[in-house]
Design an enzyme around this catalytic site. Structure first.
Site, PDB file in Angstrom:
ATOM      1  N   ARG A  23      22.895  15.504 -14.503  1.00  9.05           N
ATOM      2  CA  ARG A  23      23.615  15.854 -13.259  1.00  9.05           C
ATOM      3  C   ARG A  23      22.670  16.372 -12.184  1.00  9.05           C
ATOM      4  NH1 ARG A  23      29.516  16.358 -14.058  1.00  9.05           N
ATOM      5  NH2 ARG A  23      29.718  14.351 -15.055  1.00  9.05           N
ATOM      6  N   ARG A  27      27.096  18.329  -6.937  1.00 12.66           N
ATOM      7  CA  ARG A  27      27.608  19.213  -5.888  1.00 12.66           C
ATOM      8  C   ARG A  27      26.753  20.427  -5.590  1.00 12.66           C
ATOM      9  NH1 ARG A  27      33.404  19.229  -8.531  1.00 12.66           N
ATOM     10  NH2 ARG A  27      31.959  18.955 -10.257  1.00 12.66           N
ATOM     11  N   ARG A  36      29.444  13.561   0.127  1.00 13.41           N
ATOM     12  CA  ARG A  36      30.768  13.669  -0.500  1.00 13.41           C
ATOM     13  C   ARG A  36      31.862  14.034   0.499  1.00 13.41           C
ATOM     14  NH1 ARG A  36      34.139  13.281  -3.284  1.00 13.41           N
ATOM     15  NH2 ARG A  36      34.362  14.713  -4.999  1.00 13.41           N
ATOM     16  N   ASP A  72      29.067   6.597 -13.452  1.00 10.62           N
ATOM     17  CA  ASP A  72      29.812   7.451 -14.382  1.00 10.62           C
ATOM     18  C   ASP A  72      30.039   6.703 -15.679  1.00 10.62           C
ATOM     19  OD1 ASP A  72      31.354  10.196 -14.192  1.00 10.62           O
ATOM     20  OD2 ASP A  72      32.505   8.861 -15.472  1.00 10.62           O
ATOM     21  N   TYR A 147      38.549   9.442 -23.525  1.00 11.62           N
ATOM     22  CA  TYR A 147      39.089   9.376 -22.156  1.00 11.62           C
ATOM     23  C   TYR A 147      40.138   8.275 -22.027  1.00 11.62           C
ATOM     24  CZ  TYR A 147      35.887  12.773 -20.145  1.00 11.62           C
ATOM     25  OH  TYR A 147      35.231  13.932 -19.828  1.00 11.62           O
TER      26      TYR A 147
HETATM   27  O1  CP3 Z   1      23.485  12.901 -14.286  1.00 15.58           O
HETATM   28  C1  CP3 Z   1      23.515  12.341 -13.168  1.00 15.58           C
HETATM   29  O2  CP3 Z   1      23.066  12.862 -12.115  1.00 15.58           O
HETATM   30  C2  CP3 Z   1      23.983  10.905 -13.106  1.00 15.58           C
HETATM   31  C3  CP3 Z   1      25.328  10.640 -12.823  1.00 15.58           C
HETATM   32  C4  CP3 Z   1      26.410  10.940 -13.859  1.00 15.58           C
HETATM   33  C5  CP3 Z   1      27.728  11.281 -13.467  1.00 15.58           C
HETATM   34  N1  CP3 Z   1      28.510  11.341 -14.568  1.00 15.58           N
HETATM   35  C6  CP3 Z   1      28.187  11.473 -12.089  1.00 15.58           C
HETATM   36  C7  CP3 Z   1      29.375  12.317 -11.869  1.00 15.58           C
HETATM   37  C8  CP3 Z   1      26.402  10.863 -15.244  1.00 15.58           C
HETATM   38  C9  CP3 Z   1      25.246  10.578 -16.177  1.00 15.58           C
HETATM   39  C10 CP3 Z   1      27.737  11.104 -15.680  1.00 15.58           C
HETATM   40  C11 CP3 Z   1      28.154  11.042 -17.098  1.00 15.58           C
HETATM   41  C12 CP3 Z   1      29.479  11.573 -17.457  1.00 15.58           C
HETATM   42  N2  CP3 Z   1      30.670  11.425 -16.807  1.00 15.58           N
HETATM   43  C13 CP3 Z   1      29.729  12.273 -18.664  1.00 15.58           C
HETATM   44  C14 CP3 Z   1      28.703  12.566 -19.716  1.00 15.58           C
HETATM   45  C15 CP3 Z   1      27.836  13.706 -19.351  1.00 15.58           C
HETATM   46  C16 CP3 Z   1      28.452  15.062 -19.512  1.00 15.58           C
HETATM   47  O3  CP3 Z   1      28.590  15.744 -18.491  1.00 15.58           O
HETATM   48  O4  CP3 Z   1      28.778  15.423 -20.651  1.00 15.58           O
HETATM   49  C17 CP3 Z   1      31.089  12.590 -18.694  1.00 15.58           C
HETATM   50  C18 CP3 Z   1      31.817  13.340 -19.794  1.00 15.58           C
HETATM   51  C19 CP3 Z   1      31.685  12.042 -17.517  1.00 15.58           C
HETATM   52  C20 CP3 Z   1      33.118  12.074 -17.125  1.00 15.58           C
HETATM   53  C21 CP3 Z   1      33.292  12.830 -15.866  1.00 15.58           C
HETATM   54  N3  CP3 Z   1      32.938  12.357 -14.611  1.00 15.58           N
HETATM   55  C22 CP3 Z   1      33.851  14.123 -15.707  1.00 15.58           C
HETATM   56  C23 CP3 Z   1      34.391  14.998 -16.828  1.00 15.58           C
HETATM   57  C24 CP3 Z   1      33.836  14.403 -14.321  1.00 15.58           C
HETATM   58  C25 CP3 Z   1      34.371  15.620 -13.618  1.00 15.58           C
HETATM   59  C26 CP3 Z   1      33.411  16.738 -13.803  1.00 15.58           C
HETATM   60  C27 CP3 Z   1      33.124  17.492 -12.531  1.00 15.58           C
HETATM   61  O5  CP3 Z   1      32.006  18.003 -12.447  1.00 15.58           O
HETATM   62  O6  CP3 Z   1      33.994  17.554 -11.651  1.00 15.58           O
HETATM   63  C28 CP3 Z   1      33.224  13.299 -13.664  1.00 15.58           C
HETATM   64  C29 CP3 Z   1      32.958  13.178 -12.227  1.00 15.58           C
HETATM   65  C30 CP3 Z   1      31.493  13.081 -11.886  1.00 15.58           C
HETATM   66  N4  CP3 Z   1      30.626  12.138 -12.399  1.00 15.58           N
HETATM   67  C31 CP3 Z   1      30.760  13.911 -11.012  1.00 15.58           C
HETATM   68  C32 CP3 Z   1      29.437  13.429 -10.976  1.00 15.58           C
HETATM   69  C33 CP3 Z   1      28.238  13.938 -10.188  1.00 15.58           C
HETATM   70  C34 CP3 Z   1      31.339  15.077 -10.176  1.00 15.58           C
HETATM   71  C35 CP3 Z   1      30.984  14.793  -8.754  1.00 15.58           C
HETATM   72  C36 CP3 Z   1      31.840  15.307  -7.657  1.00 15.58           C
HETATM   73  O7  CP3 Z   1      32.956  15.843  -7.839  1.00 15.58           O
HETATM   74  O8  CP3 Z   1      31.349  15.142  -6.523  1.00 15.58           O
END
Ligand code: CP3
Length: 342
Positions: A23, A27, A36, A72, A147
């Site tokens: 990540r 944000r 965003r 994602d 999911y």
């Molecule tokens: O790591 C990185 O910078 C690369 C991008 C990346 C994202 N998601 C972008 C994202 C990666 C590698 C993921 C993987 C991902 N997505 C996982 C596995 C990693 C982990 O965290 O365990 C999982 C479980 C997801 C599913 C997912 N996507 C969730 C649970 C959420 C909401 C979480 C949150 O922080 O709100 C997302 C949305 C998401 N994917 C965001 C990002 C940067 C949040 C971004 C935003 O709201 O602007």
């Protein structure tokens, strides 16, 4: 290319370990928040120009040693004919959720090259514009299945756990379909140009040991084995990894990403030479004052003096409320450390 990450993944002797962060685009970063405010998350994932721009942000802002594709783990659902939404709160949602064996039967694997073309287009745009390795990724079959069934992570995937206990046969069918599409997806990412892959089994920790060996491990093994011949290094991230060292080692990935529940030097001794390790600072390290942060990072670097095969990272993703200065301080502390000078 600055290939420190690739050298560490091959367990070669390096002057200092490479550092990147899960990540690392998110944000906590003001530059990301600006984008965003203008675009939905869905659009950032689906528009190659925007995804490429976000992928590069941490390289410009932090100077990390690797880029990770901005996408994602859930976009792969589109290759199974489902749609994924990213609401402003509450986590991603899958439509329609998979709730019956009949739905599993009816899931059709579509050609990833077409359905997920926007991901490969992003990779094409990113590759020539960066000088560090690009990490592609996917979710692990169990995590993606969680999911698809529960739609969100609410209540630790209660329906998923109920399903795998009551009807393991159809649950395995679902895992097998996801595994098949994941292998095609990762191979297509390689064809588009990624240098490294990481698999995220973020929800493996809701399974007990026996369940993990039945419902996660065999599918991870299929993926690792299917990709071995490509020569592209593969990192396994599995939540709860410090308690599952032996099963993860048995898959012989290029690297295993660890949480912070055991010290990194102890993990180095527990994992055979030739498999690199990644991690493992707690994301809470960024709440510490500067001196304490530098002290902790330096202590870890010293404890790994002379050891090969270490990639500095967190044990999980950077939290949205993290001060960016602290993230930079961690990266700078690692990058200014030289094992040769000591
Ligand atoms: O790591 C990185 O910078 C690369 C991008 C990346 C994202 N998601 C972008 C994202 C990666 C590698 C993921 C993987 C991902 N997505 C996982 C596995 C990693 C982990 O965290 O365990 C999982 C479980 C997801 C599913 C997912 N996507 C969730 C649970 C959420 C909401 C979480 C949150 O922080 O709100 C997302 C949305 C998401 N994917 C965001 C990002 C940067 C949040 C971004 C935003 O709201 O602007």
């Amino acid at each position: 290319m600055r290939d420190l990450l690739l050298r560490a993944l091959r367990s070669e002797q390096v002057d200092r370990p490479p550092v990147w962060l899960m990540r690392q685009a998110g944000r906590y970063m003001p530059q990301y928040r600006v984008l965003r405010e203008k675009h939905s998350l869905w659009k950032l994932f689906h528009e190659p120009e925007l995804a490429a721009q976000v992928t590069r942000q941490p390289l410009d802002v932090l100077g990390v040693d690797a880029a990770i594709l901005f996408s994602d783990i859930l976009v792969i659902a589109e290759a199974l004919g489902l749609s994924v939404h990213f609401p402003e709160s509450g986590g991603p949602r899958l439509e329609p959720p998979i709730r019956t064996p009949a739905q599993v039967n009816a899931l059709e694997i579509r050609p990833v090259e077409e359905v997920l073309k926007y991901v490969f287009d992003a990779i094409f745009l990113i590759k020539p514009s960066i000088d560090v390795p690009l990490i592609g990724f996917s979710g692990a079959p169990f995590t993606v299945a969680s999911y698809l069934i529960d739609s969100t992570s609410k209540e630790a995937f209660a329906l998923t756990r109920l399903w795998l206990r009551e009807d393991p046969h159809s649950f395995h069918m679902l895992l097998q379909k996801i595994t098949q599409v994941t292998i095609s997806y990762l191979k297509a990412q390689i064809a588009a140009g990624v240098d490294v892959l990481q698999i995220f089994d973020s929800w493996a920790n809701v399974l007990d040991e026996g369940e993990f060996s039945l419902f996660s491990l065999p599918y991870l093994k299929q993926i690792v084995d299917a990709l071995r011949d490509t020569g592209v290094p593969l990192i396994l991230f599995c939540r709860g990894s410090t308690e599952r060292v032996a099963p993860l080692v048995s898959l012989a990935p290029s690297a295993i990403s660890f949480d912070w529940l055991r010290p990194i030097d102890e993990l180095r001794r527990a994992v055979p030479a030739g498999i690199a390790i990644q991690g493992n600072f707690s994301p809470d390290i960024f709440k510490k004052p500067c001196e304490a942060l530098v002290r902790e990072v330096t202590a870890a670097l010293r404890s790994m003096q002379g050891q090969r095969g270490w990639i500095v990272n967190l044990g999980h993703g950077v939290m949205p409320d993290t001060p960016i200065e602290q993230v930079r301080l961690l990266v700078d502390t690692v990058q200014s450390y030289s094992t040769l000078a000591r």
